[in-house]
Enzyme design. Sequence first.
Site, PDB file in Angstrom:
ATOM      1  NE  ARG A   1      -4.059  -2.082   1.759  1.00  0.00           N
ATOM      2  CZ  ARG A   1      -3.930  -3.272   2.351  1.00  0.00           C
ATOM      3  NH1 ARG A   1      -2.938  -3.481   3.203  1.00  0.00           N
ATOM      4  NH2 ARG A   1      -4.762  -4.233   2.075  1.00  0.00           N
TER       5      ARG A   1
ATOM      6  CE  LYS B   1      -0.451  13.732 -14.521  1.00  0.00           C
ATOM      7  NZ  LYS B   1      -0.712  14.205 -15.897  1.00  0.00           N
TER       8      LYS B   1
ATOM      9  CD  GLU C   1       7.661  16.978 -22.718  1.00  0.00           C
ATOM     10  OE1 GLU C   1       6.923  17.868 -22.278  1.00  0.00           O
ATOM     11  OE2 GLU C   1       7.222  15.996 -23.364  1.00  0.00           O
TER      12      GLU C   1
ATOM     13  CE  LYS D   1       5.321  17.618 -13.582  1.00  0.00           C
ATOM     14  NZ  LYS D   1       5.519  16.360 -14.294  1.00  0.00           N
TER      15      LYS D   1
ATOM     16  CD  GLU E   1      -3.722  16.303 -15.941  1.00  0.00           C
ATOM     17  OE1 GLU E   1      -2.520  16.014 -15.722  1.00  0.00           O
ATOM     18  OE2 GLU E   1      -4.335  15.941 -16.948  1.00  0.00           O
TER      19      GLU E   1
ATOM     20  NE  ARG F   1       0.562  16.971 -12.831  1.00  0.00           N
ATOM     21  CZ  ARG F   1       1.174  16.190 -11.953  1.00  0.00           C
ATOM     22  NH1 ARG F   1       0.739  16.123 -10.716  1.00  0.00           N
ATOM     23  NH2 ARG F   1       2.209  15.465 -12.308  1.00  0.00           N
TER      24      ARG F   1
ATOM     25  CG  ASN G   1      -1.680  17.577 -20.691  1.00  0.00           C
ATOM     26  OD1 ASN G   1      -0.715  16.902 -20.344  1.00  0.00           O
ATOM     27  ND2 ASN G   1      -2.857  17.504 -20.095  1.00  0.00           N
TER      28      ASN G   1
ATOM     29  CG  HIS H   1       1.882  16.682 -24.488  1.00  0.00           C
ATOM     30  ND1 HIS H   1       2.635  17.837 -24.378  1.00  0.00           N
ATOM     31  CD2 HIS H   1       2.675  15.681 -23.993  1.00  0.00           C
ATOM     32  CE1 HIS H   1       3.809  17.552 -23.833  1.00  0.00           C
ATOM     33  NE2 HIS H   1       3.869  16.262 -23.591  1.00  0.00           N
TER      34      HIS H   1
ATOM     35  CG  HIS I   1      -0.960  12.337 -26.684  1.00  0.00           C
ATOM     36  ND1 HIS I   1      -1.677  12.815 -25.610  1.00  0.00           N
ATOM     37  CD2 HIS I   1       0.312  12.190 -26.231  1.00  0.00           C
ATOM     38  CE1 HIS I   1      -0.876  12.939 -24.562  1.00  0.00           C
ATOM     39  NE2 HIS I   1       0.339  12.573 -24.914  1.00  0.00           N
TER      40      HIS I   1
ATOM     41  CG  HIS J   1       6.703  12.283 -26.204  1.00  0.00           C
ATOM     42  ND1 HIS J   1       5.340  12.201 -26.412  1.00  0.00           N
ATOM     43  CD2 HIS J   1       6.866  13.106 -25.130  1.00  0.00           C
ATOM     44  CE1 HIS J   1       4.714  12.950 -25.517  1.00  0.00           C
ATOM     45  NE2 HIS J   1       5.622  13.507 -24.731  1.00  0.00           N
TER      46      HIS J   1
HETATM   47  P1  NAD Z   1      13.085   6.333 -21.401  1.00  0.00           P
HETATM   48  O1  NAD Z   1      12.961   6.180 -19.961  1.00  0.00           O
HETATM   49  O2  NAD Z   1      12.626   5.212 -22.274  1.00  0.00           O
HETATM   50  O3  NAD Z   1      14.591   6.703 -21.746  1.00  0.00           O
HETATM   51  C1  NAD Z   1      14.949   6.894 -23.103  1.00  0.00           C
HETATM   52  C2  NAD Z   1      16.129   5.989 -23.487  1.00  0.00           C
HETATM   53  O4  NAD Z   1      17.316   6.544 -22.937  1.00  0.00           O
HETATM   54  C3  NAD Z   1      16.041   4.565 -22.960  1.00  0.00           C
HETATM   55  O5  NAD Z   1      16.556   3.703 -23.935  1.00  0.00           O
HETATM   56  C4  NAD Z   1      16.964   4.580 -21.741  1.00  0.00           C
HETATM   57  O6  NAD Z   1      17.496   3.324 -21.456  1.00  0.00           O
HETATM   58  C5  NAD Z   1      18.026   5.535 -22.198  1.00  0.00           C
HETATM   59  N1  NAD Z   1      18.728   6.259 -21.154  1.00  0.00           N
HETATM   60  C6  NAD Z   1      18.216   6.795 -20.029  1.00  0.00           C
HETATM   61  N2  NAD Z   1      19.157   7.528 -19.398  1.00  0.00           N
HETATM   62  C7  NAD Z   1      20.294   7.427 -20.108  1.00  0.00           C
HETATM   63  C8  NAD Z   1      21.589   7.976 -19.984  1.00  0.00           C
HETATM   64  N3  NAD Z   1      21.887   8.836 -19.025  1.00  0.00           N
HETATM   65  N4  NAD Z   1      22.518   7.636 -20.903  1.00  0.00           N
HETATM   66  C9  NAD Z   1      22.199   6.797 -21.941  1.00  0.00           C
HETATM   67  N5  NAD Z   1      20.979   6.286 -22.134  1.00  0.00           N
HETATM   68  C10 NAD Z   1      20.033   6.598 -21.232  1.00  0.00           C
HETATM   69  O7  NAD Z   1      12.276   7.638 -21.928  1.00  0.00           O
HETATM   70  P2  NAD Z   1      12.011   9.075 -21.329  1.00  0.00           P
HETATM   71  O8  NAD Z   1      11.860   9.952 -22.500  1.00  0.00           O
HETATM   72  O9  NAD Z   1      12.960   9.441 -20.277  1.00  0.00           O
HETATM   73  O10 NAD Z   1      10.592   8.913 -20.636  1.00  0.00           O
HETATM   74  C11 NAD Z   1       9.432   8.607 -21.390  1.00  0.00           C
HETATM   75  C12 NAD Z   1       8.389   8.060 -20.437  1.00  0.00           C
HETATM   76  O11 NAD Z   1       8.114   9.045 -19.458  1.00  0.00           O
HETATM   77  C13 NAD Z   1       7.074   7.718 -21.105  1.00  0.00           C
HETATM   78  O12 NAD Z   1       6.650   6.454 -20.667  1.00  0.00           O
HETATM   79  C14 NAD Z   1       6.116   8.785 -20.600  1.00  0.00           C
HETATM   80  O13 NAD Z   1       4.794   8.316 -20.497  1.00  0.00           O
HETATM   81  C15 NAD Z   1       6.710   9.101 -19.262  1.00  0.00           C
HETATM   82  N6  NAD Z   1       6.411  10.446 -18.756  1.00  0.00           N
HETATM   83  C16 NAD Z   1       5.932  10.545 -17.499  1.00  0.00           C
HETATM   84  C17 NAD Z   1       5.657  11.800 -16.968  1.00  0.00           C
HETATM   85  C18 NAD Z   1       5.184  11.904 -15.559  1.00  0.00           C
HETATM   86  O14 NAD Z   1       4.825  13.007 -15.133  1.00  0.00           O
HETATM   87  N7  NAD Z   1       5.203  10.838 -14.791  1.00  0.00           N
HETATM   88  C19 NAD Z   1       5.874  12.946 -17.727  1.00  0.00           C
HETATM   89  C20 NAD Z   1       6.386  12.813 -19.011  1.00  0.00           C
HETATM   90  C21 NAD Z   1       6.652  11.544 -19.519  1.00  0.00           C
HETATM   91  N1  GLY Z   2       3.820  15.550 -17.561  1.00  0.00           N
HETATM   92  C1  GLY Z   2       2.547  16.035 -17.225  1.00  0.00           C
HETATM   93  C2  GLY Z   2       2.259  16.040 -15.759  1.00  0.00           C
HETATM   94  O1  GLY Z   2       3.089  15.699 -14.963  1.00  0.00           O
HETATM   95  O2  GLY Z   2       1.161  16.384 -15.406  1.00  0.00           O
END
Ligand code: NAD
Ligand code: GLY
Length: 371
Positions: free
Chosen positions: A127, A149, A191, A233, A243, A248, A252, A255, A259, A272
């Site tokens: 939990r 998130k 971003e 942020k 949100e 919040r 987007n 986006h 999307h 992306h």
């Molecule tokens: P990712 O985590 O897939 O990383 C991108 C690539 O870079 C991967 O292959 C990873 O292994 C590699 N990598 C990571 N750090 C590295 C480093 N320092 N050196 C070399 N390679 C490295 O992608 P991302 O763009 O970081 O994140 C995308 C994800 O984040 C999506 O799933 C999206 O939905 C999520 N997201 C979440 C939020 C949130 O608020 N929680 C906001 C935006 C995006």
């Molecule tokens: N990346 C959008 C949020 O955190 O709300």
Amino acid sequence: MPATRIEVNIPGEQRYDVRVGAAVLDDLGPRCKQVPALAGCPQMLVITDSNVAPLYLARAKASLADAGYRVADIVVGAGEASKDIEVLAEIWEAMAALGLARDCAVVALGGGVVGDLAGFAASTFMRGIAVAQVPTTLLAMVDSSVGGKTGINLAAGKNLVGTFCQPSYVCASTEVLSTLPEREWRCGCAEVAKSAVICSDDFFFWLLENASALAMRSEEVAAEAVARSVVFKADVVAQDKTESCGVRECLNYGHTLAHAIEKMAGYGTYSHGAAVAEGMRFAAQMARALLGTSSELVSAQAELLDELGLPRLGWTADAQEVLAVMKRDKKARRGQVRFVLPRDVGAWELVDVPDADILSCLRSWMAQGDS
Ligand code: NAD
Ligand code: GLY
């Protein structure tokens, strides 16, 4: 360059720090010892991915172990496919097999995929146990590691299952960005640009001035871009943690079209970030048509995105099909497509745009992209 500390203060949540700076990863253990929710953990579980593990796992574990923590790790496959129920179940089982208790904690070492997955695992195991985010992509540093998130994907769509669960500490060690592939760098830049346009003149014009240095991966400029994005942020999330009151959603920006592009072109065809940049350009043009936003904003934003290496995609599709995909997006409300539209830099509106206006803006957009 000294590290920057940003305090995230969200009503109803424990305050937490985001530390941004070169090599703050080596300080991870001692810093965790100063955080009430992490200080007394008998065991830390580092969750990372197969690309990040060979680069930074040993450093993270050494810092934690030197500070007195017992440390275990789990390495998942790199990439979006790991935000999956089966991978999550394996993590839960491994957490149980390790004997993790309520007072243990997870360290999410990686990009947004690891952050979302490990954050979700931590927020649901027993939990909810504490989590520290150690973002290693620019996108994760400026966006996903802050704000709480978490989630995984379903066959029916991305991020359809998740929680809001704030981390106890965020460690953004900017030197790890040196190994990031160029495509991922530009995703993060998109971003940062999104935040700058929505945030303020000060952020936007600072970024415009420093865009080519950021594109060239100046560590100093990247650290400042991360710090400014996190401050922005944190302020947004403090106003609208879940949100639910229309604040919040500003995150987007760009986006809505992004999307649809990612879905229609096939995930991975465009990054992306490239899709978000296209979505920002489209939204600014739509704002010009519907809100009378100045042409100066549209062109300054275009200049910024060009400088950051995020050019127009030249992607075209049937406008009716794009609209249909937008209406199926989880952000649509009762079939109404919502856009974050900039009235000015630092001034935005959340607008339910009528279908006819969306179609006319899409058609003029596609026509320009074709030329
Ligand atoms: P990712 O985590 O897939 O990383 C991108 C690539 O870079 C991967 O292959 C990873 O292994 C590699 N990598 C990571 N750090 C590295 C480093 N320092 N050196 C070399 N390679 C490295 O992608 P991302 O763009 O970081 O994140 C995308 C994800 O984040 C999506 O799933 C999206 O939905 C999520 N997201 C979440 C939020 C949130 O608020 N929680 C906001 C935006 C995006
Ligand atoms: N990346 C959008 C949020 O955190 O709300």
